[in-house]
Design an enzyme around this catalytic site. Structure first.
Site, PDB file in Angstrom:
ATOM      1  CD  GLU A  53      -7.880  -7.226   8.368  1.00 29.03           C
ATOM      2  OE1 GLU A  53      -8.392  -7.307   7.250  1.00 29.03           O
ATOM      3  OE2 GLU A  53      -8.035  -6.260   9.120  1.00 29.03           O
ATOM      4  CD  GLU A 100      -8.323   0.636   2.047  1.00 27.48           C
ATOM      5  OE1 GLU A 100      -7.288   0.832   2.682  1.00 27.48           O
ATOM      6  OE2 GLU A 100      -9.093  -0.307   2.277  1.00 27.48           O
ATOM      7  CD1 TRP A 101      -6.520  -3.007   1.136  1.00 22.02           C
ATOM      8  CD2 TRP A 101      -4.941  -3.879  -0.202  1.00 22.02           C
ATOM      9  NE1 TRP A 101      -5.434  -3.345   1.913  1.00 22.02           N
ATOM     10  CE2 TRP A 101      -4.458  -3.878   1.132  1.00 22.02           C
ATOM     11  CE3 TRP A 101      -4.094  -4.386  -1.204  1.00 22.02           C
ATOM     12  CZ2 TRP A 101      -3.190  -4.339   1.493  1.00 22.02           C
ATOM     13  CZ3 TRP A 101      -2.832  -4.856  -0.847  1.00 22.02           C
ATOM     14  CH2 TRP A 101      -2.399  -4.835   0.473  1.00 22.02           C
ATOM     15  CD  GLN A 145      -2.843  -1.159   2.398  1.00 20.33           C
ATOM     16  OE1 GLN A 145      -2.503  -1.761   3.397  1.00 20.33           O
ATOM     17  NE2 GLN A 145      -3.988  -0.508   2.345  1.00 20.33           N
ATOM     18  CD  GLU A 177      -4.731  -3.038   9.619  1.00 21.83           C
ATOM     19  OE1 GLU A 177      -5.860  -2.809   9.145  1.00 21.83           O
ATOM     20  OE2 GLU A 177      -3.869  -3.721   9.039  1.00 21.83           O
TER      21      GLU A 177
HETATM   22  C1  BGC Z   1      -6.237  -4.075   6.080  1.00 17.17           C
HETATM   23  C2  BGC Z   1      -5.579  -2.803   5.583  1.00 17.17           C
HETATM   24  C3  BGC Z   1      -6.641  -1.895   4.990  1.00 17.17           C
HETATM   25  C4  BGC Z   1      -7.617  -1.524   6.070  1.00 17.17           C
HETATM   26  C5  BGC Z   1      -8.709  -0.548   5.648  1.00 17.17           C
HETATM   27  C6  BGC Z   1      -7.514  -3.817   6.828  1.00 17.17           C
HETATM   28  O1  BGC Z   1      -8.412  -4.818   6.505  1.00 17.17           O
HETATM   29  O2  BGC Z   1      -5.342  -4.801   6.853  1.00 17.17           O
HETATM   30  O3  BGC Z   1      -4.595  -3.153   4.664  1.00 17.17           O
HETATM   31  O4  BGC Z   1      -6.108  -0.771   4.369  1.00 17.17           O
HETATM   32  O5  BGC Z   1      -8.242  -2.684   6.536  1.00 17.17           O
HETATM   33  O6  BGC Z   1      -9.538  -1.114   4.700  1.00 17.17           O
END
Ligand code: BGC
EC number: 3.2.1.21
Length: 456
Positions: A175, A417-418, A29, A364
Protein backbone atom coordinates in the site's frame (compact mmCIF):
# COMPACT_ATOMS: atom_id res chain seq x y z
CA UNK A 1 -30.36 -3.45 -7.28
CA UNK A 2 -28.28 -5.69 -5.09
CA UNK A 3 -25.58 -7.54 -7.00
CA UNK A 4 -24.42 -9.77 -4.19
CA UNK A 5 -26.61 -12.02 -2.17
CA UNK A 6 -25.55 -11.42 1.43
CA UNK A 7 -27.36 -14.36 2.96
CA UNK A 8 -26.52 -16.59 -0.01
CA UNK A 9 -24.93 -20.00 0.19
CA UNK A 10 -21.18 -19.78 0.16
CA UNK A 11 -18.75 -22.66 -0.25
CA UNK A 12 -15.02 -22.53 -0.81
CA UNK A 13 -15.39 -25.07 -3.62
CA UNK A 14 -17.29 -22.44 -5.66
CA UNK A 15 -14.01 -20.53 -6.02
CA UNK A 16 -12.34 -23.44 -7.80
CA UNK A 17 -9.65 -25.94 -6.85
CA UNK A 18 -6.72 -23.70 -7.69
CA UNK A 19 -7.96 -20.69 -5.70
CA UNK A 20 -5.43 -19.53 -3.11
CA UNK A 21 -6.67 -19.20 0.46
CA UNK A 22 -4.23 -17.26 2.57
CA UNK A 23 -3.80 -15.29 5.71
CA UNK A 24 -1.63 -12.17 5.85
CA UNK A 25 0.51 -10.37 8.40
CA UNK A 26 3.42 -7.91 8.61
CA UNK A 27 6.74 -7.94 10.46
CA UNK A 28 6.37 -4.73 12.43
CA UNK A 29 2.89 -5.62 13.60
CA UNK A 30 3.70 -9.14 14.76
CA UNK A 31 7.32 -10.01 15.32
CA UNK A 32 8.32 -8.04 18.40
CA UNK A 33 11.99 -8.73 19.33
CA UNK A 34 12.69 -5.21 18.10
CA UNK A 35 16.20 -5.03 19.54
CA UNK A 36 17.13 -8.69 19.42
CA UNK A 37 19.76 -10.50 17.35
CA UNK A 38 21.15 -7.41 15.69
CA UNK A 39 17.93 -5.83 14.42
CA UNK A 40 18.18 -2.08 13.85
CA UNK A 41 15.48 0.41 14.81
CA UNK A 42 12.62 1.08 12.43
CA UNK A 43 10.76 4.34 11.93
CA UNK A 44 7.83 2.85 13.88
CA UNK A 45 9.98 2.03 16.92
CA UNK A 46 11.08 5.64 17.02
CA UNK A 47 7.75 7.24 16.07
CA UNK A 48 5.94 5.34 18.83
CA UNK A 49 8.09 7.14 21.41
CA UNK A 50 6.57 10.47 20.44
CA UNK A 51 3.82 11.47 22.78
CA UNK A 52 0.28 11.23 21.53
CA UNK A 53 1.15 9.52 18.27
CA UNK A 54 -0.04 6.00 19.13
CA UNK A 55 -3.26 5.36 21.05
CA UNK A 56 -2.65 4.29 24.61
CA UNK A 57 1.04 5.14 24.22
CA UNK A 58 1.50 1.61 22.86
CA UNK A 59 4.80 0.53 21.33
CA UNK A 60 5.39 -2.10 18.67
CA UNK A 61 8.32 -3.56 20.63
CA UNK A 62 6.69 -6.90 21.43
CA UNK A 63 4.02 -7.22 18.77
CA UNK A 64 2.53 -10.62 19.33
CA UNK A 65 5.89 -12.25 19.79
CA UNK A 66 5.90 -13.97 16.41
CA UNK A 67 9.71 -13.90 16.45
CA UNK A 68 9.66 -16.56 19.16
CA UNK A 69 6.31 -18.21 18.49
CA UNK A 70 6.39 -18.48 14.71
CA UNK A 71 6.26 -22.28 14.73
CA UNK A 72 3.07 -22.42 16.78
CA UNK A 73 1.52 -19.55 14.86
CA UNK A 74 2.22 -21.11 11.48
CA UNK A 75 0.76 -24.34 12.74
CA UNK A 76 -2.38 -22.44 13.74
CA UNK A 77 -2.61 -20.84 10.29
CA UNK A 78 -2.41 -24.30 8.73
CA UNK A 79 -4.88 -25.76 11.21
CA UNK A 80 -7.41 -23.11 10.20
CA UNK A 81 -7.14 -24.47 6.66
CA UNK A 82 -5.02 -21.82 4.95
CA UNK A 83 -2.43 -22.88 2.41
CA UNK A 84 -0.81 -19.50 1.77
CA UNK A 85 1.02 -17.42 4.33
CA UNK A 86 1.73 -13.80 3.46
CA UNK A 87 4.28 -12.07 5.67
CA UNK A 88 6.77 -9.26 5.32
CA UNK A 89 10.49 -9.04 5.82
CA UNK A 90 11.70 -6.44 8.25
CA UNK A 91 14.26 -4.31 6.43
CA UNK A 92 16.03 -3.26 9.68
CA UNK A 93 16.36 -6.92 10.68
CA UNK A 94 18.21 -7.64 7.43
CA UNK A 95 20.13 -4.36 7.21
CA UNK A 96 20.21 -2.69 10.64
CA UNK A 97 21.57 0.53 9.14
CA UNK A 98 19.35 0.31 6.10
CA UNK A 99 22.33 -0.24 3.88
CA UNK A 100 25.81 -1.47 4.71
CA UNK A 101 26.36 -4.64 6.67
CA UNK A 102 23.95 -7.56 6.37
CA UNK A 103 22.68 -9.03 9.64
CA UNK A 104 23.14 -12.79 9.34
CA UNK A 105 20.79 -13.47 12.23
CA UNK A 106 18.03 -11.63 10.41
CA UNK A 107 18.53 -13.79 7.35
CA UNK A 108 18.56 -16.87 9.57
CA UNK A 109 15.22 -15.93 11.13
CA UNK A 110 13.42 -15.65 7.80
CA UNK A 111 15.06 -18.84 6.58
CA UNK A 112 13.49 -20.60 9.54
CA UNK A 113 10.07 -19.06 8.88
CA UNK A 114 10.20 -19.95 5.18
CA UNK A 115 11.34 -23.51 5.86
CA UNK A 116 8.62 -23.97 8.44
CA UNK A 117 5.99 -22.68 6.00
CA UNK A 118 7.13 -25.13 3.35
CA UNK A 119 7.22 -27.97 5.84
CA UNK A 120 3.62 -27.29 6.85
CA UNK A 121 2.27 -26.82 3.33
CA UNK A 122 1.96 -23.03 3.52
CA UNK A 123 3.07 -21.28 0.32
CA UNK A 124 5.07 -18.20 1.35
CA UNK A 125 4.08 -14.85 -0.18
CA UNK A 126 6.75 -12.42 0.90
CA UNK A 127 6.25 -8.67 1.06
CA UNK A 128 9.49 -6.71 0.79
CA UNK A 129 8.21 -3.50 2.34
CA UNK A 130 5.37 -3.28 4.82
CA UNK A 131 6.12 0.13 6.32
CA UNK A 132 9.06 -0.56 8.66
CA UNK A 133 11.77 1.57 7.11
CA UNK A 134 15.11 1.49 8.95
CA UNK A 135 15.33 4.59 11.12
CA UNK A 136 18.90 5.09 9.88
CA UNK A 137 17.54 5.73 6.39
CA UNK A 138 14.85 8.07 7.65
CA UNK A 139 17.62 10.21 9.10
CA UNK A 140 18.87 10.54 5.53
CA UNK A 141 15.45 11.61 4.25
CA UNK A 142 13.69 8.24 4.01
CA UNK A 143 11.11 8.03 1.24
CA UNK A 144 11.67 11.67 0.32
CA UNK A 145 15.27 10.99 -0.68
CA UNK A 146 16.20 10.36 -4.30
CA UNK A 147 18.65 7.75 -2.94
CA UNK A 148 15.72 5.58 -1.94
CA UNK A 149 15.78 3.57 -5.17
CA UNK A 150 19.43 2.70 -4.60
CA UNK A 151 18.81 1.65 -1.00
CA UNK A 152 15.73 -0.35 -1.90
CA UNK A 153 17.38 -2.10 -4.81
CA UNK A 154 20.17 -3.30 -2.59
CA UNK A 155 17.76 -4.54 0.07
CA UNK A 156 15.65 -6.34 -2.55
CA UNK A 157 18.78 -7.92 -4.03
CA UNK A 158 19.85 -9.29 -0.66
CA UNK A 159 16.38 -10.76 -0.04
CA UNK A 160 16.16 -12.27 -3.52
CA UNK A 161 19.57 -13.89 -3.17
CA UNK A 162 18.91 -15.20 0.32
CA UNK A 163 15.35 -16.50 -0.10
CA UNK A 164 14.68 -16.76 -3.83
CA UNK A 165 15.54 -20.45 -4.00
CA UNK A 166 12.41 -21.22 -1.93
CA UNK A 167 10.23 -18.11 -2.16
CA UNK A 168 8.58 -17.81 -5.57
CA UNK A 169 5.83 -15.31 -4.76
CA UNK A 170 6.93 -11.75 -4.08
CA UNK A 171 5.05 -8.59 -3.22
CA UNK A 172 7.16 -5.48 -3.67
CA UNK A 173 5.33 -2.79 -1.64
CA UNK A 174 2.43 -2.81 0.75
CA UNK A 175 0.00 0.00 0.00
CA UNK A 176 2.25 2.85 -1.14
CA UNK A 177 -0.65 5.31 -0.83
CA UNK A 178 -0.96 4.31 2.81
CA UNK A 179 2.59 4.94 3.88
CA UNK A 180 3.20 8.01 1.73
CA UNK A 181 0.00 9.84 2.68
CA UNK A 182 -0.23 8.90 6.36
CA UNK A 183 3.52 9.02 6.96
CA UNK A 184 4.72 11.87 4.74
CA UNK A 185 1.66 14.09 4.26
CA UNK A 186 -0.63 13.82 7.26
CA UNK A 187 1.94 12.89 9.91
CA UNK A 188 -0.36 10.26 11.43
CA UNK A 189 1.98 7.36 10.76
CA UNK A 190 5.74 7.01 11.00
CA UNK A 191 7.88 8.94 10.37
CA UNK A 192 5.29 11.68 11.11
CA UNK A 193 6.22 14.07 8.33
CA UNK A 194 3.73 16.48 6.82
CA UNK A 195 3.14 18.62 3.78
CA UNK A 196 3.44 18.50 0.03
CA UNK A 197 7.20 18.95 0.01
CA UNK A 198 7.47 15.55 1.68
CA UNK A 199 4.48 13.84 0.11
CA UNK A 200 5.31 14.48 -3.54
CA UNK A 201 8.85 13.12 -3.57
CA UNK A 202 7.73 10.19 -1.38
CA UNK A 203 5.09 9.29 -3.99
CA UNK A 204 7.60 9.37 -6.80
CA UNK A 205 10.27 7.39 -4.98
CA UNK A 206 7.72 4.75 -4.01
CA UNK A 207 6.52 4.47 -7.63
CA UNK A 208 10.12 4.04 -8.76
CA UNK A 209 10.91 1.42 -6.10
CA UNK A 210 7.73 -0.46 -6.97
CA UNK A 211 9.05 -1.04 -10.49
CA UNK A 212 12.77 -1.29 -9.69
CA UNK A 213 12.03 -3.86 -6.99
CA UNK A 214 10.04 -5.91 -9.49
CA UNK A 215 13.01 -5.90 -11.88
CA UNK A 216 15.41 -7.06 -9.17
CA UNK A 217 13.24 -10.05 -8.34
CA UNK A 218 12.69 -10.83 -12.04
CA UNK A 219 16.44 -10.86 -12.65
CA UNK A 220 17.43 -12.89 -9.63
CA UNK A 221 14.62 -15.32 -8.87
CA UNK A 222 13.88 -17.95 -11.49
CA UNK A 223 10.14 -18.63 -11.96
CA UNK A 224 9.12 -15.81 -9.65
CA UNK A 225 5.55 -14.56 -9.52
CA UNK A 226 5.77 -10.86 -8.80
CA UNK A 227 3.09 -8.55 -7.53
CA UNK A 228 2.61 -5.41 -5.53
CA UNK A 229 -0.34 -4.26 -3.45
CA UNK A 230 -2.64 -1.26 -3.59
CA UNK A 231 -5.01 0.03 -0.99
CA UNK A 232 -8.27 0.87 -2.70
CA UNK A 233 -11.62 2.28 -1.72
CA UNK A 234 -14.58 3.01 -3.91
CA UNK A 235 -15.12 6.78 -3.77
CA UNK A 236 -18.79 7.74 -3.78
CA UNK A 237 -19.86 11.39 -4.23
CA UNK A 238 -22.07 12.62 -1.40
CA UNK A 239 -24.56 14.05 -3.88
CA UNK A 240 -24.83 14.54 -7.62
CA UNK A 241 -23.85 18.20 -7.33
CA UNK A 242 -20.94 18.91 -9.66
CA UNK A 243 -18.68 20.06 -6.78
CA UNK A 244 -19.19 16.77 -4.94
CA UNK A 245 -18.72 14.69 -8.07
CA UNK A 246 -15.48 16.53 -8.93
CA UNK A 247 -14.23 16.25 -5.34
CA UNK A 248 -14.88 12.50 -5.42
CA UNK A 249 -13.02 12.26 -8.71
CA UNK A 250 -9.94 13.94 -7.25
CA UNK A 251 -10.01 11.62 -4.27
CA UNK A 252 -10.39 8.60 -6.54
CA UNK A 253 -7.26 9.63 -8.41
CA UNK A 254 -5.27 9.79 -5.18
CA UNK A 255 -6.68 6.66 -3.60
CA UNK A 256 -7.10 4.35 -6.54
CA UNK A 257 -5.08 5.50 -9.54
CA UNK A 258 -1.88 7.20 -8.44
CA UNK A 259 0.23 4.07 -8.00
CA UNK A 260 -1.29 1.54 -10.37
CA UNK A 261 -1.31 3.72 -13.50
CA UNK A 262 2.45 4.36 -13.55
CA UNK A 263 3.00 0.60 -13.08
CA UNK A 264 0.78 -0.07 -16.08
CA UNK A 265 2.90 2.31 -18.16
CA UNK A 266 0.47 5.23 -18.25
CA UNK A 267 2.48 7.59 -16.08
CA UNK A 268 0.76 9.67 -13.42
CA UNK A 269 -2.96 10.50 -13.83
CA UNK A 270 -2.08 14.20 -13.94
CA UNK A 271 -4.44 15.14 -16.76
CA UNK A 272 -7.40 14.56 -14.49
CA UNK A 273 -5.92 16.31 -11.47
CA UNK A 274 -3.71 19.22 -12.48
CA UNK A 275 -2.22 19.46 -9.04
CA UNK A 276 -0.21 16.33 -9.75
CA UNK A 277 1.79 18.35 -12.25
CA UNK A 278 3.70 19.49 -9.20
CA UNK A 279 5.30 16.07 -9.18
CA UNK A 280 7.32 17.35 -12.07
CA UNK A 281 8.83 20.15 -10.02
CA UNK A 282 9.63 17.89 -7.11
CA UNK A 283 10.71 14.78 -8.88
CA UNK A 284 11.36 15.45 -12.55
CA UNK A 285 8.86 12.66 -12.85
CA UNK A 286 7.71 12.68 -16.48
CA UNK A 287 10.87 11.42 -18.01
CA UNK A 288 10.58 8.23 -15.95
CA UNK A 289 7.34 6.90 -17.45
CA UNK A 290 9.14 3.89 -18.90
CA UNK A 291 11.08 3.15 -15.75
CA UNK A 292 7.92 3.35 -13.62
CA UNK A 293 6.33 0.59 -15.67
CA UNK A 294 6.64 -3.03 -14.59
CA UNK A 295 4.86 -6.03 -15.94
CA UNK A 296 3.49 -7.46 -12.70
CA UNK A 297 2.24 -11.04 -12.72
CA UNK A 298 -0.50 -10.04 -10.31
CA UNK A 299 -1.69 -7.06 -8.36
CA UNK A 300 -2.78 -7.30 -4.76
CA UNK A 301 -5.94 -5.38 -3.93
CA UNK A 302 -6.55 -4.45 -0.32
CA UNK A 303 -9.96 -3.14 0.51
CA UNK A 304 -11.62 -2.41 3.80
CA UNK A 305 -14.33 0.19 3.12
CA UNK A 306 -15.75 2.64 0.58
CA UNK A 307 -15.66 6.36 1.28
CA UNK A 308 -18.21 9.06 0.67
CA UNK A 309 -16.77 12.41 -0.37
CA UNK A 310 -18.12 15.92 -0.25
CA UNK A 311 -16.68 19.13 -1.68
CA UNK A 312 -14.96 21.24 0.96
CA UNK A 313 -13.25 24.52 -0.01
CA UNK A 314 -11.35 24.66 3.27
CA UNK A 315 -9.29 21.51 2.68
CA UNK A 316 -6.13 22.48 0.79
CA UNK A 317 -5.45 21.05 -2.68
CA UNK A 318 -7.92 18.20 -2.71
CA UNK A 319 -10.86 20.35 -1.55
CA UNK A 320 -12.71 17.27 -0.44
CA UNK A 321 -13.73 15.80 2.88
CA UNK A 322 -14.98 12.43 3.99
CA UNK A 323 -18.50 12.00 5.30
CA UNK A 324 -18.02 9.37 7.99
CA UNK A 325 -20.02 6.15 7.96
CA UNK A 326 -21.32 6.82 11.48
CA UNK A 327 -23.26 9.85 10.25
CA UNK A 328 -24.80 8.02 7.29
CA UNK A 329 -26.85 5.26 8.94
CA UNK A 330 -24.87 2.44 7.33
CA UNK A 331 -23.27 -0.57 9.05
CA UNK A 332 -19.68 -0.03 10.13
CA UNK A 333 -16.85 -1.87 11.91
CA UNK A 334 -15.13 -1.12 15.19
CA UNK A 335 -12.88 1.29 13.27
CA UNK A 336 -15.92 3.22 12.01
CA UNK A 337 -15.34 1.82 8.52
CA UNK A 338 -18.42 1.21 6.38
CA UNK A 339 -19.22 -2.43 5.67
CA UNK A 340 -20.23 -2.72 2.05
CA UNK A 341 -19.56 -5.85 0.02
CA UNK A 342 -21.27 -4.42 -3.05
CA UNK A 343 -18.78 -1.61 -3.18
CA UNK A 344 -15.95 -4.14 -2.92
CA UNK A 345 -17.38 -5.98 -5.93
CA UNK A 346 -17.53 -2.75 -7.96
CA UNK A 347 -13.97 -1.91 -7.02
CA UNK A 348 -12.60 -5.27 -8.11
CA UNK A 349 -14.34 -4.82 -11.45
CA UNK A 350 -12.91 -1.32 -11.79
CA UNK A 351 -9.32 -2.50 -11.38
CA UNK A 352 -9.92 -5.39 -13.74
CA UNK A 353 -11.34 -3.10 -16.39
CA UNK A 354 -8.16 -1.05 -16.45
CA UNK A 355 -6.76 -3.52 -18.91
CA UNK A 356 -3.18 -4.64 -18.51
CA UNK A 357 -3.81 -6.24 -15.11
CA UNK A 358 -3.19 -9.94 -15.61
CA UNK A 359 -4.31 -11.33 -12.31
CA UNK A 360 -5.78 -10.04 -9.07
CA UNK A 361 -5.22 -11.37 -5.59
CA UNK A 362 -7.19 -9.93 -2.71
CA UNK A 363 -4.06 -9.63 -0.62
CA UNK A 364 -5.81 -8.17 2.46
CA UNK A 365 -9.38 -7.85 3.66
CA UNK A 366 -10.80 -8.02 7.15
CA UNK A 367 -12.38 -6.08 9.98
CA UNK A 368 -11.75 -4.97 13.54
CA UNK A 369 -14.49 -5.28 16.12
CA UNK A 370 -14.66 -4.95 19.85
CA UNK A 371 -13.81 -8.56 20.65
CA UNK A 372 -14.19 -9.96 24.11
CA UNK A 373 -12.80 -13.16 25.46
CA UNK A 374 -15.50 -14.65 27.69
CA UNK A 375 -15.11 -18.12 29.17
CA UNK A 376 -12.49 -19.01 26.61
CA UNK A 377 -14.58 -17.94 23.62
CA UNK A 378 -14.66 -14.93 21.32
CA UNK A 379 -18.09 -14.67 19.73
CA UNK A 380 -17.22 -12.44 16.80
CA UNK A 381 -20.25 -13.18 14.68
CA UNK A 382 -20.04 -9.70 13.13
CA UNK A 383 -16.64 -10.57 11.68
CA UNK A 384 -18.00 -13.83 10.25
CA UNK A 385 -20.82 -11.88 8.58
CA UNK A 386 -18.26 -9.40 7.23
CA UNK A 387 -16.16 -12.17 5.66
CA UNK A 388 -19.23 -13.83 4.19
CA UNK A 389 -20.39 -10.60 2.60
CA UNK A 390 -16.98 -9.71 1.18
CA UNK A 391 -16.35 -13.23 -0.07
CA UNK A 392 -19.67 -13.14 -1.91
CA UNK A 393 -18.36 -10.05 -3.68
CA UNK A 394 -15.14 -11.81 -4.67
CA UNK A 395 -17.07 -14.81 -5.94
CA UNK A 396 -19.44 -12.68 -7.97
CA UNK A 397 -16.57 -10.83 -9.66
CA UNK A 398 -14.79 -14.11 -10.32
CA UNK A 399 -17.88 -15.70 -11.82
CA UNK A 400 -18.17 -12.73 -14.15
CA UNK A 401 -14.73 -13.42 -15.55
CA UNK A 402 -12.33 -11.37 -13.41
CA UNK A 403 -9.12 -13.37 -13.02
CA UNK A 404 -9.00 -13.43 -9.23
CA UNK A 405 -6.54 -16.00 -8.07
CA UNK A 406 -6.77 -15.78 -4.29
CA UNK A 407 -8.05 -14.22 -1.11
CA UNK A 408 -5.86 -13.50 1.93
CA UNK A 409 -7.65 -12.64 5.15
CA UNK A 410 -6.27 -9.86 7.30
CA UNK A 411 -5.02 -11.05 9.73
CA UNK A 412 -3.95 -14.21 11.55
CA UNK A 413 -3.67 -12.75 15.05
CA UNK A 414 -4.54 -9.51 16.80
CA UNK A 415 -1.45 -7.36 16.52
CA UNK A 416 0.00 -3.85 16.60
CA UNK A 417 -2.46 -1.86 14.51
CA UNK A 418 -0.17 1.11 13.76
CA UNK A 419 -1.48 4.39 15.22
CA UNK A 420 -4.37 2.51 16.85
CA UNK A 421 -1.97 0.51 19.02
CA UNK A 422 -3.12 -2.91 20.25
CA UNK A 423 -6.75 -1.96 20.85
CA UNK A 424 -7.97 -2.49 17.30
CA UNK A 425 -8.27 -6.24 16.86
CA UNK A 426 -8.32 -7.61 13.31
CA UNK A 427 -7.22 -11.20 14.03
CA UNK A 428 -8.88 -14.54 13.49
CA UNK A 429 -7.04 -15.41 16.68
CA UNK A 430 -7.43 -13.39 19.86
CA UNK A 431 -4.20 -12.41 21.61
CA UNK A 432 -4.00 -11.57 25.28
CA UNK A 433 -1.09 -9.14 25.06
CA UNK A 434 -0.19 -9.53 28.75
CA UNK A 435 0.40 -13.27 28.47
CA UNK A 436 0.61 -13.71 24.68
CA UNK A 437 -1.95 -16.46 25.02
CA UNK A 438 -3.77 -17.20 21.78
CA UNK A 439 -7.46 -18.14 21.49
CA UNK A 440 -9.05 -18.95 18.15
CA UNK A 441 -12.05 -16.68 17.62
CA UNK A 442 -15.30 -18.01 16.21
CA UNK A 443 -14.35 -16.38 12.90
CA UNK A 444 -11.20 -18.53 12.89
CA UNK A 445 -13.33 -21.64 13.40
CA UNK A 446 -15.67 -20.39 10.69
CA UNK A 447 -12.75 -20.23 8.24
CA UNK A 448 -11.60 -23.67 9.32
CA UNK A 449 -15.01 -25.17 8.58
CA UNK A 450 -15.40 -23.21 5.37
CA UNK A 451 -12.00 -24.28 4.04
CA UNK A 452 -12.25 -27.81 5.37
CA UNK A 453 -15.42 -28.54 3.41
CA UNK A 454 -13.58 -27.58 0.25
CA UNK A 455 -11.16 -30.48 0.49
CA UNK A 456 -13.92 -33.05 0.93
C1 BGC B 1 -2.37 -2.49 6.18
C2 BGC B 1 -2.29 -3.37 7.41
C3 BGC B 1 -3.31 -2.88 8.43
C4 BGC B 1 -4.68 -3.02 7.85
C5 BGC B 1 -5.82 -2.63 8.78
C6 BGC B 1 -3.78 -2.20 5.76
O1 BGC B 1 -3.83 -0.90 5.30
O2 BGC B 1 -1.65 -3.07 5.14
O3 BGC B 1 -0.99 -3.33 7.89
O4 BGC B 1 -3.20 -3.52 9.66
O5 BGC B 1 -4.78 -2.21 6.71
O6 BGC B 1 -5.78 -1.29 9.09
Amino acid sequence: MSVIHKGGKLAASQFGDDFLWGVAMAAQQNEGAYNIDGRGLSIWDVFSRRQGKIKGGHKPYEGCDFYYRYKDDLLLARALGFTVFRFSISWPRILPDGTGKVNKEGIAFYNKVIDECLKLGLEPYVTLYHWDLPHALEKEGGWTSYRMTRWFTRYATICAEAFGDRVKNWIILNEPMGFTSLGYMLGKHAPGKTGMSNFLPAIHNAVMCQADGGRVIRDLVPHARIGTTFSCSEVIPYSDRTEDVMAAKRMDILLNRLFVEPALGRGYPKDDFKFLEKLEIHAKAWKYTERMRFNFDFIGLQNYFPIVIKYSPIIPVIQAMEVKAKTRKVPYTGMGWEINGESFYRLIKKFWLYGGVKEIIISENGAAFKDELVNGEVKDEARIAYFQEYLQAVLKAKQEGVNIKGYFAWTLMDNFEWAEGYKARFGLIYVDFATQLRTIKNSGYWFRDFLHKKSK
